[in-house]
Each structure stands twice: as structure tokens, then as C-alpha cells.
Design a protein around this motif. Structure first.
Motif, mmCIF file in Angstrom:
data_model
loop_
_atom_site.group_PDB
_atom_site.id
_atom_site.type_symbol
_atom_site.label_atom_id
_atom_site.label_comp_id
_atom_site.label_asym_id
_atom_site.label_seq_id
_atom_site.Cartn_x
_atom_site.Cartn_y
_atom_site.Cartn_z
ATOM 1 N N ILE A 118 -8.522 11.019 12.270
ATOM 2 C CA ILE A 118 -9.336 10.824 11.073
ATOM 3 C C ILE A 118 -9.796 9.373 11.136
ATOM 4 O O ILE A 118 -9.028 8.446 10.890
ATOM 5 N N ASP A 119 -11.050 9.191 11.539
ATOM 6 C CA ASP A 119 -11.575 7.856 11.798
ATOM 7 C C ASP A 119 -12.270 7.318 10.552
ATOM 8 O O ASP A 119 -13.314 7.813 10.153
ATOM 9 N N LEU A 120 -11.678 6.290 9.972
ATOM 10 C CA LEU A 120 -12.249 5.723 8.744
ATOM 11 C C LEU A 120 -13.294 4.650 9.037
ATOM 12 O O LEU A 120 -13.874 4.082 8.118
ATOM 13 N N GLY A 121 -13.484 4.349 10.321
ATOM 14 C CA GLY A 121 -14.509 3.382 10.692
ATOM 15 C C GLY A 121 -14.022 1.947 10.675
ATOM 16 O O GLY A 121 -12.857 1.683 10.928
ATOM 17 N N LYS A 122 -14.948 1.030 10.380
ATOM 18 C CA LYS A 122 -14.628 -0.405 10.417
ATOM 19 C C LYS A 122 -14.724 -0.997 9.021
ATOM 20 O O LYS A 122 -15.258 -0.352 8.115
ATOM 21 N N ASP A 123 -14.194 -2.212 8.861
ATOM 22 C CA ASP A 123 -14.267 -2.920 7.574
ATOM 23 C C ASP A 123 -13.732 -2.027 6.443
ATOM 24 O O ASP A 123 -14.405 -1.817 5.439
ATOM 25 N N VAL A 124 -12.529 -1.498 6.646
ATOM 26 C CA VAL A 124 -12.001 -0.488 5.718
ATOM 27 C C VAL A 124 -10.993 -1.103 4.739
ATOM 28 O O VAL A 124 -10.053 -1.794 5.137
ATOM 29 N N LEU A 125 -11.198 -0.815 3.480
ATOM 30 C CA LEU A 125 -10.316 -1.291 2.415
ATOM 31 C C LEU A 125 -8.927 -0.665 2.515
ATOM 32 O O LEU A 125 -8.794 0.497 2.889
ATOM 33 N N THR A 126 -7.914 -1.429 2.117
ATOM 34 C CA THR A 126 -6.541 -0.932 2.091
ATOM 35 C C THR A 126 -6.426 0.373 1.293
ATOM 36 O O THR A 126 -5.790 1.324 1.736
ATOM 37 N N GLU A 127 -7.067 0.415 0.135
ATOM 38 C CA GLU A 127 -6.972 1.613 -0.723
ATOM 39 C C GLU A 127 -7.516 2.841 -0.008
ATOM 40 O O GLU A 127 -6.969 3.941 -0.139
ATOM 41 N N THR A 128 -8.602 2.663 0.719
ATOM 42 C CA THR A 128 -9.205 3.787 1.445
ATOM 43 C C THR A 128 -8.224 4.309 2.502
ATOM 44 O O THR A 128 -8.093 5.519 2.703
ATOM 45 N N ILE A 129 -7.528 3.380 3.149
ATOM 46 C CA ILE A 129 -6.571 3.763 4.190
ATOM 47 C C ILE A 129 -5.408 4.524 3.562
ATOM 48 O O ILE A 129 -5.006 5.593 4.043
ATOM 49 N N ILE A 130 -4.892 4.000 2.475
ATOM 50 C CA ILE A 130 -3.763 4.656 1.799
ATOM 51 C C ILE A 130 -4.169 6.054 1.299
ATOM 52 O O ILE A 130 -3.439 7.024 1.489
ATOM 53 N N ASP A 131 -5.337 6.152 0.703
ATOM 54 C CA ASP A 131 -5.821 7.464 0.234
ATOM 55 C C ASP A 131 -5.864 8.471 1.381
ATOM 56 O O ASP A 131 -5.458 9.625 1.228
ATOM 57 N N ALA A 132 -6.355 8.030 2.532
ATOM 58 C CA ALA A 132 -6.491 8.942 3.675
ATOM 59 C C ALA A 132 -5.122 9.366 4.206
ATOM 60 O O ALA A 132 -4.921 10.533 4.570
ATOM 61 N N ILE A 133 -4.172 8.442 4.252
ATOM 62 C CA ILE A 133 -2.822 8.775 4.727
ATOM 63 C C ILE A 133 -2.240 9.877 3.846
ATOM 64 O O ILE A 133 -1.685 10.864 4.339
ATOM 65 N N LEU A 134 -2.383 9.705 2.538
ATOM 66 C CA LEU A 134 -1.798 10.661 1.597
ATOM 67 C C LEU A 134 -2.553 11.989 1.631
ATOM 68 O O LEU A 134 -1.948 13.062 1.685
ATOM 69 N N LYS A 135 -3.876 11.914 1.635
ATOM 70 C CA LYS A 135 -4.696 13.126 1.602
ATOM 71 C C LYS A 135 -4.429 14.009 2.828
ATOM 72 O O LYS A 135 -4.304 15.222 2.721
ATOM 73 N N HIS A 136 -4.340 13.375 4.002
ATOM 74 C CA HIS A 136 -4.191 14.157 5.235
ATOM 75 C C HIS A 136 -2.735 14.294 5.658
ATOM 76 O O HIS A 136 -2.441 14.919 6.676
ATOM 77 N N ASP A 137 -1.848 13.678 4.892
ATOM 78 C CA ASP A 137 -0.419 13.776 5.140
ATOM 79 C C ASP A 137 -0.067 13.453 6.605
ATOM 80 O O ASP A 137 0.601 14.220 7.280
ATOM 81 N N VAL A 138 -0.547 12.297 7.067
ATOM 82 C CA VAL A 138 -0.307 11.922 8.465
ATOM 83 C C VAL A 138 1.013 11.157 8.610
ATOM 84 O O VAL A 138 1.488 10.524 7.680
ATOM 85 N N LYS A 139 1.593 11.237 9.792
ATOM 86 C CA LYS A 139 2.830 10.507 10.072
ATOM 87 C C LYS A 139 2.565 9.200 10.801
ATOM 88 O O LYS A 139 3.468 8.411 11.043
ATOM 89 N N LEU A 140 1.302 9.011 11.197
ATOM 90 C CA LEU A 140 0.951 7.797 11.935
ATOM 91 C C LEU A 140 -0.434 7.293 11.528
ATOM 92 O O LEU A 140 -1.386 8.062 11.474
ATOM 93 N N VAL A 141 -0.485 5.981 11.268
ATOM 94 C CA VAL A 141 -1.774 5.351 11.000
ATOM 95 C C VAL A 141 -1.951 4.221 12.011
ATOM 96 O O VAL A 141 -0.994 3.520 12.343
ATOM 97 N N GLY A 142 -3.169 4.083 12.529
ATOM 98 C CA GLY A 142 -3.455 3.030 13.501
ATOM 99 C C GLY A 142 -4.457 2.038 12.932
ATOM 100 O O GLY A 142 -5.522 2.423 12.466
ATOM 101 N N LEU A 143 -4.072 0.758 12.972
ATOM 102 C CA LEU A 143 -4.948 -0.282 12.440
ATOM 103 C C LEU A 143 -5.382 -1.220 13.563
ATOM 104 O O LEU A 143 -4.579 -1.593 14.414
#
Ligand code: B1M
Length: 209
Positions: free
Chosen positions: A121-146
């Protein structure tokens, strides 16, 4: 032939018209990741150094980056056609942190993860912390890459990691980007540091074992 320009010169001079052919030629004899590691990244490193020294200017940096993007389109379609069958090994959220528009490295990591059967799930560039957290929760992922490339934006990476941990979200964090190293990654509380795309895949395999 002997007077064919090498890809380093082509990237350096920002010759978008010539890079496709040159990449296709390299793909006849080299693995995609070796082209990236042995030709493209060293060329970009040199471009970056010259930019830092003031030997070249922003327009040239941009031309070189665009030339690399063209080369990646060729590499990407080559990898897709040779890629493994779709097997669902797990989902990973990827993002370049706020303030940072460098996404070439992240995109390589994405291509390789997808090739190894992960859903990105590629959120692109210049991404806000809130957007990242929302995506982790929405997609229920076990790994996030920054990803972060600048001394000025690793600060935002650290803030994002802190926000994820403070919320007690059950998700591991992998970080990468030329400005980082293992020690720094530890210092900002990341769970994993990936030096390159290959290591990113190894980490994903470990997390989704
Ligand atoms: Co910029 N830039 N740039 N730039 N740029 C750097 C980063 C810089 C080091 C150049 C320099 O001065 N020597 C410098 C930062 C200095 C600092 O830290 N303070 C810099 C600067 C200053 C800037 C601007 C501010 C310039 C300006 O506007 N005056 C501006 C920044 C704008 C912003 O972000 N807000 C800017 C803009 C640009 C371009 C748009 C022209 C272009 C980016 C195009 C794009 O990405 N779409 C660009 C480029 C190309 C570079 C350099 C030359 C190359 C970066 C790159 O793509 N490398 C870079 C110098 C350098 O890195 N040597 C530089 C290749 C890429 C494959 O490597 O991203 O490291 P990398 O990814 C690797 C690994 O690190 C790892 O795997 C990848 C594959 O092996 N990895 C991960 C990366 N992310 C990962 C995530 C993971 C796991 C592994 O898990 C999630």
C-alpha cells in the motif's frame, strides 16, 4: 559498439532519449538489481556529490532524476514479466515521510516487495504521520516501511515512529534511505533498518513468516 555511451554518462547528462535503449541493453546481461546497485545508484551518488559541491545545479539534478525514472520504467516492466505468481504473503504500508519528495528508493523497494509476493500500500511521498497511521489501521498491516533521504526529514521519520509507538499500534517499523544507518535507526526506535531493497524483502519475510 565502442562509442555507445554508458548508462552513467546518460544519467549524468540527463539523456532521457537514450536511457531506454541503454537499459534494455544492460538487461540482456545483468540482473535488474545489479543494474540498480552497480550502475544507477553510483551514478546518482555522483550527481548528488556534484550538486552538493556546486558543480551542477538543480535543473541538472532534476534531469538526471527523470532519466533514472525512465530507466526504472524499463526495469520494472522487465521484472513484472519475470515476477513470481501472485501469492499473498502479507501487506506492507510504504511511505516517504513528510517534507521529503525523494521517492526513487522507496519505489525500488516497492517493486521488489511486490515481486516477492507482498501487497504494497504505497502512500507516496511527503506523507503526514496521521495518513500513515490511518493506513496501518485501515489495512491492518504488521509492517510499515518509511523512507527519508535528508537530514532535515529524518526528524519527521522519528516523529512518525514515536506516534505509532505512543498509540500502541501492533505494527513493526522498517526504515531506509541514504541518510540513515543501523545506529541511527536504533536511536529513533525503528524495529528494522534496511540498507537496500534486498534487505527490505528479507525483513518482510521475517515479519510475515
Ligand atoms: Co535531492 N537531495 N534534493 N533530489 N537528491 C539528496 C538526498 C542530497 C543528499 C544531495 C546532496 O546534496 N548531496 C541532498 C540532501 C542533503 C541533506 O540531507 N540535507 C538533497 C537535496 C538538498 C535536495 C533538495 C532540497 C534540493 C533543492 O531543492 N534545493 C530537494 C529536496 C526537496 C524535498 O524533498 N523537499 C531535492 C530534490 C531532488 C530531486 C527532485 C531533483 C531528485 C529526487 C527525485 C525523486 O526521488 N523523485 C533528487 C535526487 C535524485 C537526489 C540524489 C542525487 C539521489 C537520491 C536517489 O534517488 N538515490 C540524492 C543524493 C544521494 O542520495 N546520493 C539527493 C538512489 C536511490 C535508489 O537510493 O533513495 O538511498 P536511496 O534508496 C536505496 C536505499 O537507501 C534503500 O533502498 C534503496 C534501493 O537500494 N531505501 C530503503 C530507501 N528507502 C527505503 C525504505 C525502506 C527500505 C530501504 O523501507 C521502507
Amino acid at each position: 559498439s565502442l562509442d555507445e555511451k554508458d548508462i552513467k554518462t546518460i544519467i549524468f547528462d540527463g539523456l532521457k532519449g537514450e536511457v531506454v535503449k541503454s537499459t534494455e541493453k544492460l538487461l540482456e546481461t545483468l540482473e535488474p538489481l545489479d543494474i540498480i546497485d552497480c550502475h544507477i545508484i553510483p551514478a546518482l551518488d555522483e550527481v548528488g556529490e556534484k550538486y552538493e559541491r556546486g558543480d551542477i545545479f538543480l535543473p541538472q539534478l532534476i534531469q538526471s532524476a527523470e532519466t533514472v525514472k525512465k530507466s526504472f520504467e524499463v526495469i520494472k516492466s522487465h521484472m513484472k514479466s519475470k515476477g513470481e505468481e501472485k501469492i499473498d504473503r502479507g501487506k506492507i504500508v510504504l511511505a516517504t515521510v513528510k517534507g521529503d519528495i525523494h521517492d526513487i528508493g522507496k519505489n525500488i523497494v516497492k517493486i521488489l516487495l511486490e515481486n516477492y509476493g507482498f501487497e504494497v500500500i504505497d502512500l507516496g511521498k511527503d506523507v503526514l504521520t496521521e495518513t500513515i497511521i490511518d493506513a496501518i489501521l485501515k489495512h491492518d498491516v504488521k509492517l510499515v516501511g518509511l523512507s527519508a533521504l535528508m537530514t532535515t526529514t529524518v526528524v519527521n521519520m522519528e516523529k512518525t515512529i514515536k506516534a505509532i509507538k505512543d498509540k500502541g499500534i501492533d505494527c513493526e517499523i522498517m526504515v531506509g534511505g541514504a541518510v540513515l544507518n543501523k545506529n541511527y535507526a536504533n536511536m529513533i526506535n525503528a524495529d528494522y533498518y534496511a540498507k537496500d531493497a534486498r534487505e527490505a524483502v528479507k525483513i518482510a519475510e521475517k515479519v510475515y513468516l
